[in-house]
Design an enzyme around this catalytic site. Structure first.
Site, PDB file in Angstrom:
ATOM      1  N   ARG A   1       6.076   0.793 -16.282  1.00 18.02           N
ATOM      2  CA  ARG A   1       5.337  -0.468 -16.183  1.00 18.02           C
ATOM      3  C   ARG A   1       3.824  -0.272 -16.098  1.00 18.02           C
ATOM      4  O   ARG A   1       3.063  -1.215 -16.282  1.00 18.02           O
ATOM      5  CB  ARG A   1       5.853  -1.295 -14.998  1.00 18.02           C
ATOM      6  CG  ARG A   1       5.535  -0.754 -13.625  1.00 18.02           C
ATOM      7  CD  ARG A   1       6.412  -1.408 -12.557  1.00 18.02           C
ATOM      8  NE  ARG A   1       5.683  -2.210 -11.608  1.00 18.02           N
ATOM      9  CZ  ARG A   1       6.190  -2.754 -10.497  1.00 18.02           C
ATOM     10  NH1 ARG A   1       7.469  -2.574 -10.210  1.00 18.02           N
ATOM     11  NH2 ARG A   1       5.474  -3.454  -9.689  1.00 18.02           N
TER      12      ARG A   1
ATOM     13  N   ARG B   1       6.423  -9.019   0.434  1.00 20.19           N
ATOM     14  CA  ARG B   1       6.331  -7.570   0.190  1.00 20.19           C
ATOM     15  C   ARG B   1       5.804  -6.911   1.472  1.00 20.19           C
ATOM     16  O   ARG B   1       4.601  -6.828   1.675  1.00 20.19           O
ATOM     17  CB  ARG B   1       5.363  -7.278  -0.962  1.00 20.19           C
ATOM     18  CG  ARG B   1       5.869  -7.643  -2.339  1.00 20.19           C
ATOM     19  CD  ARG B   1       4.875  -7.149  -3.389  1.00 20.19           C
ATOM     20  NE  ARG B   1       5.466  -7.114  -4.704  1.00 20.19           N
ATOM     21  CZ  ARG B   1       5.307  -8.064  -5.626  1.00 20.19           C
ATOM     22  NH1 ARG B   1       4.579  -9.125  -5.364  1.00 20.19           N
ATOM     23  NH2 ARG B   1       5.879  -7.933  -6.814  1.00 20.19           N
TER      24      ARG B   1
ATOM     25  N   GLU C   1      16.990  -4.929  -9.686  1.00 21.89           N
ATOM     26  CA  GLU C   1      15.868  -4.332 -10.428  1.00 21.89           C
ATOM     27  C   GLU C   1      16.246  -2.998 -11.044  1.00 21.89           C
ATOM     28  O   GLU C   1      15.401  -2.305 -11.594  1.00 21.89           O
ATOM     29  CB  GLU C   1      14.619  -4.235  -9.554  1.00 21.89           C
ATOM     30  CG  GLU C   1      14.816  -3.680  -8.174  1.00 21.89           C
ATOM     31  CD  GLU C   1      13.549  -3.728  -7.307  1.00 21.89           C
ATOM     32  OE1 GLU C   1      12.466  -4.092  -7.803  1.00 21.89           O
ATOM     33  OE2 GLU C   1      13.662  -3.386  -6.124  1.00 21.89           O
TER      34      GLU C   1
ATOM     35  N   HIS D   1      -9.642  -4.004  -6.391  1.00 22.12           N
ATOM     36  CA  HIS D   1      -9.919  -5.104  -5.459  1.00 22.12           C
ATOM     37  C   HIS D   1     -10.435  -6.342  -6.189  1.00 22.12           C
ATOM     38  O   HIS D   1     -10.045  -7.458  -5.884  1.00 22.12           O
ATOM     39  CB  HIS D   1     -10.974  -4.684  -4.435  1.00 22.12           C
ATOM     40  CG  HIS D   1     -10.423  -3.815  -3.372  1.00 22.12           C
ATOM     41  ND1 HIS D   1      -9.738  -4.318  -2.293  1.00 22.12           N
ATOM     42  CD2 HIS D   1     -10.426  -2.487  -3.226  1.00 22.12           C
ATOM     43  CE1 HIS D   1      -9.353  -3.322  -1.527  1.00 22.12           C
ATOM     44  NE2 HIS D   1      -9.764  -2.189  -2.068  1.00 22.12           N
TER      45      HIS D   1
ATOM     46  N   ASN E   1       9.808  -6.835 -12.724  1.00 18.96           N
ATOM     47  CA  ASN E   1       8.800  -5.793 -12.953  1.00 18.96           C
ATOM     48  C   ASN E   1       9.488  -4.438 -13.102  1.00 18.96           C
ATOM     49  O   ASN E   1       9.228  -3.685 -14.039  1.00 18.96           O
ATOM     50  CB  ASN E   1       7.810  -5.720 -11.783  1.00 18.96           C
ATOM     51  CG  ASN E   1       7.177  -7.058 -11.486  1.00 18.96           C
ATOM     52  OD1 ASN E   1       7.151  -7.925 -12.348  1.00 18.96           O
ATOM     53  ND2 ASN E   1       6.685  -7.242 -10.275  1.00 18.96           N
ATOM     54  N   ASP E   2      10.368  -4.145 -12.136  1.00 21.37           N
ATOM     55  CA  ASP E   2      11.087  -2.879 -12.224  1.00 21.37           C
ATOM     56  C   ASP E   2      12.245  -2.962 -13.214  1.00 21.37           C
ATOM     57  O   ASP E   2      12.487  -2.024 -13.962  1.00 21.37           O
ATOM     58  CB  ASP E   2      11.598  -2.464 -10.840  1.00 21.37           C
ATOM     59  CG  ASP E   2      10.511  -1.770 -10.043  1.00 21.37           C
ATOM     60  OD1 ASP E   2       9.792  -0.938 -10.625  1.00 21.37           O
ATOM     61  OD2 ASP E   2      10.353  -2.064  -8.845  1.00 21.37           O
TER      62      ASP E   2
ATOM     63  N   CYS F   1      11.893 -12.881  -8.357  1.00 22.97           N
ATOM     64  CA  CYS F   1      10.609 -12.694  -7.690  1.00 22.97           C
ATOM     65  C   CYS F   1       9.710 -11.743  -8.478  1.00 22.97           C
ATOM     66  O   CYS F   1       8.582 -11.471  -8.070  1.00 22.97           O
ATOM     67  CB  CYS F   1      10.814 -12.199  -6.262  1.00 22.97           C
ATOM     68  SG  CYS F   1      11.750 -10.668  -6.194  1.00 22.97           S
TER      69      CYS F   1
HETATM   70  C1  PEP Z   1       9.849  -6.265  -9.133  1.00 23.07           C
HETATM   71  O1  PEP Z   1      10.116  -5.079  -9.351  1.00 23.07           O
HETATM   72  O2  PEP Z   1       9.935  -7.151  -9.994  1.00 23.07           O
HETATM   73  C2  PEP Z   1       9.376  -6.690  -7.806  1.00 23.07           C
HETATM   74  C3  PEP Z   1       9.241  -7.960  -7.479  1.00 23.07           C
HETATM   75  O3  PEP Z   1       9.051  -5.703  -6.932  1.00 23.07           O
HETATM   76  P1  PEP Z   1       7.676  -4.895  -6.972  1.00 23.07           P
HETATM   77  O4  PEP Z   1       6.820  -5.490  -8.048  1.00 23.07           O
HETATM   78  O5  PEP Z   1       7.103  -5.033  -5.609  1.00 23.07           O
HETATM   79  O6  PEP Z   1       8.161  -3.527  -7.280  1.00 23.07           O
HETATM   80 MG    MG Z   2      10.323  -3.740  -7.665  1.00 26.37          MG
END
Ligand code: PEP
Ligand code: MG
Length: 564
Positions: free
Chosen positions: A462, A293, A428, A186, A451-452, A499
């Site tokens: 990750r 999200r 992703e 948090h 990210n993924d 994103c």
């Molecule tokens: C991502 O994977 O880059 C993404 C934006 O989705 P999340 O981080 O919510 O998995």
């Molecule tokens: Mg993702």
């Protein structure tokens, strides 16, 4: 003598301030058993503590969504019959109310911490928090004051509980230093939202500082300097004032459009999980939402949110956006994100398992409710739908069919929605990159989830600290995947956004611009800088720069070039 301590970077900034050490009050737990005659007294004591804390929570003045979520989560945990039943049954076995409570909370915390999921592990701190507050009530101990702090306070604590985080005097706190915690704690989330310096996982920082000591946090470097010498203090005061000047320059320009010197118009959007993120994003100059999200609507709830509940949430977002667009991502649950009210089966590889679309296809009622809610809200503003974790044409076909069936149902009931609502997918997975050319024909846009994508392309978890040096979006394999996806979309007259976290890495903005990215969607804090980089570059120059980088074979060479 000054002392330098290292920590995990949770939120980047420079802060100079005075320490306020949060000491947890030592509570001595009764070891002696109580007599049968005292049982009623102790049950009453516990019930009174429970009711008092509920009253305090219900009467707390809420001024933001994060605080509201914490309070609602705590109220629903306090209402969980398991908590009361377990404590009262222990009291009936002649344990004092404080001991009964303490043991129950310990059991719940151990259970949460054993889960193979960072998000749920962090939620163990909610239980510790409730336990602490109830224990204080039973023992008649007052909480440390956090709602009115001295200006330029740096809060130092083992970890801040969600409740503490929610009541902090945010106007006067400039930094956090925590013994424990990860990036999703948090405190980290609040610090990122406020844009203030925060280091977590500092192990023993509480043992090394005293109240009112001067401290510098340089969370860009992941360090803090306790009792800095005059020279260091001056150096950081200068750095801080340069940073503040740069920030106010960026802030002044934040509502300007992001147009390159040679006239390429780029959309700069924000990522949101709740209304607070949206407000922050818009205040920072976002031109809309590139990723909503929606899983947070499901995670901070005690049941799957109904169609009507979701409709209200989406409609509220659209109304606040007042003509700007939002991309609503359909439920991306599973992987590292679980639900408090739904038991996911144990999986050996949850990130490669039953998540996102895969979950939604099997939980058809849940998916239908969300799609209908999004469609209904689309009558009130510009909404696009985005499907996460796609790997194949079949999945897109199936999702599009579900969307069409829900449209039919709404038409039958004469309920309005945007007949031309656009549908896009997240890129992703490596599969979606490889078959991007096939996928694009079925949809309106791509949005790259770096990210993924980074973790799947590089086979590097990750969230695994041990291999965090491998998890790097600047790896040529990931960069070339991104480039391919952008090119495919353009070849078909469509567009690509991003994103994932890389869109918010302002060191990468020029590179992404030069690769042809059409839309950036990032957390509020990066938006003014992204716009600034775009406005101060020409697309043609950026293209040459990106082409040079895309030729490079080593991540280290790319990173060197980027930081030049
Ligand atoms: C991502 O994977 O880059 C993404 C934006 O989705 P999340 O981080 O919510 O998995
Ligand atoms: Mg993702």
């Amino acid at each position: 003598m000054s002392l330098i301590k290292k920590g995990i970077i949770a939120s980047e900034n420079i802060a100079i301030g005075k320490i306020k050490l949060m000491k947890k009050q030592e509570v001595k737990i009764s070891s002696q058993k109580i007599s049968d005659d005292e049982i009623k007294l102790h049950v009453d004591k516990f019930n009174k503590a429970l009711n008092d804390y509920k009253t305090i929570l219900s009467e707390t003045k809420v001024d933001n969504d994060t605080q509201k979520q914490v309070i609602e989560a705590h109220l629903s945990m306090l209402d969980d019959p398991f908590l009361s039943e377990s404590v009262i049954s222990k009291i009936n076995e002649n344990f004092a109310s404080d001991k009964a409570l303490n043991d129950t909370i310990d059991e719940m915390v151990i259970m949460m911490q054993s889960l193979d999921n960072e998000y749920m592990r962090e939620r163990a701190s909610d239980y510790k928090d409730i336990g602490q507050q109830l224990l204080y009530k039973i023992k008649g101990i007052e909480n440390q004051k956090l709602d009115s702090l001295e200006p330029n306070t740096i809060l130092v604590s083992k970890e801040l509980t969600p409740y503490e985080t929610s009541i902090i005097d945010k106007d006067n706190v400039v930094g956090f230093l925590m013994d424990l915690g990860g990036k999703t704690a948090h405190t980290s989330i609040i610090a990122q939202t406020l844009g203030i310096a925060c280091l977590v996982g500092m192990k023993d920082i509480t043992e090394n500082v005293k109240d009112s000591q001067t401290v510098i946090i340089d969370s860009y470097k992941g360090i803090c300097i306790i009792d800095p010498d005059e020279e260091t203090l001056l150096e950081y005061k200068n750095k801080k004032s340069e940073l503040d000047d740069e920030k106010s320059r960026l802030e002044k320009n934040r509502y300007n459009k992001a147009i390159t010197k040679d006239g390429r118009d780029i959309d700069v959007m924000t990522n949101i999980g709740n209304i607070e993120d949206l407000e922050k994003g818009l205040e920072s100059g976002a031109e809309g939402v590139g990723l909503f999200r929606t899983e947070f609507l499901y995670m901070y709830n005690d049941n799957f949110p109904t169609e009507d509940e979701q409709f209200e949430s989406y409609k509220k977002v659209v109304e606040i956006l007042d003509g700007k667009s939002v991309i609503i991502r359909t439920l991306d649950i599973g992987g590292d994100k679980e639900l408090p009210y739904y038991k996911f089966p144990k999986e050996d590889n949850p990130f490669l398992g039953w998540r996102a679309l895969r979950f939604c296809f099997d939980m058809k009622d849940v998916f239908d409710a969300q799609i209908k809610a999004i469609l209904r809200a689309s009558a009130f503003g510009k909404i696009r739908i985005m499907l996460p974790m796609v790997i194949s044409v079949e999945e897109i076909e199936k999702a599009l069919e579900i969307i069409e069936n829900n449209k039919d149902e709404l038409r039958d009931k004469n309920i309005d929605f945007d007949e031309n609502i656009e549908v896009g997918i997240m890129i992703e997975t490596p599969a979606s990159v490889i078959v991007a050319e096939d996928l694009i024909e079925y949809i309106d846009f791509f949005s790259i989830g770096t990210n993924d994508l980074t973790q799947y392309v590089l086979a590097s978890d990750r969230g695994n600290d041990k291999i965090s040096s491998l998890y790097n979006t600047y790896n040529p394999a990931v960069l070339r995947a991104i480039k391919k996806v952008i090119d495919v979309s353009h070849k078909h007259g469509k567009w690509t956004g991003m994103c994932g976290g890389f869109a918010g890495d302002t060191k990468a903005t020029k590179l992404l611009l030069g690769m042809g990215l059409d839309e950036f969607s990032a957390p509020a804090a990066s938006i003014p800088k992204i716009k600034d980089v775009i406005a101060n570059n020409s697309f043609e120059e950026a293209k040459i720069y990106a082409d040079e980088i895309l030729q490079m074979k080593k991540t280290t060479d790319i990173e060197r070039k980027i930081s030049e």
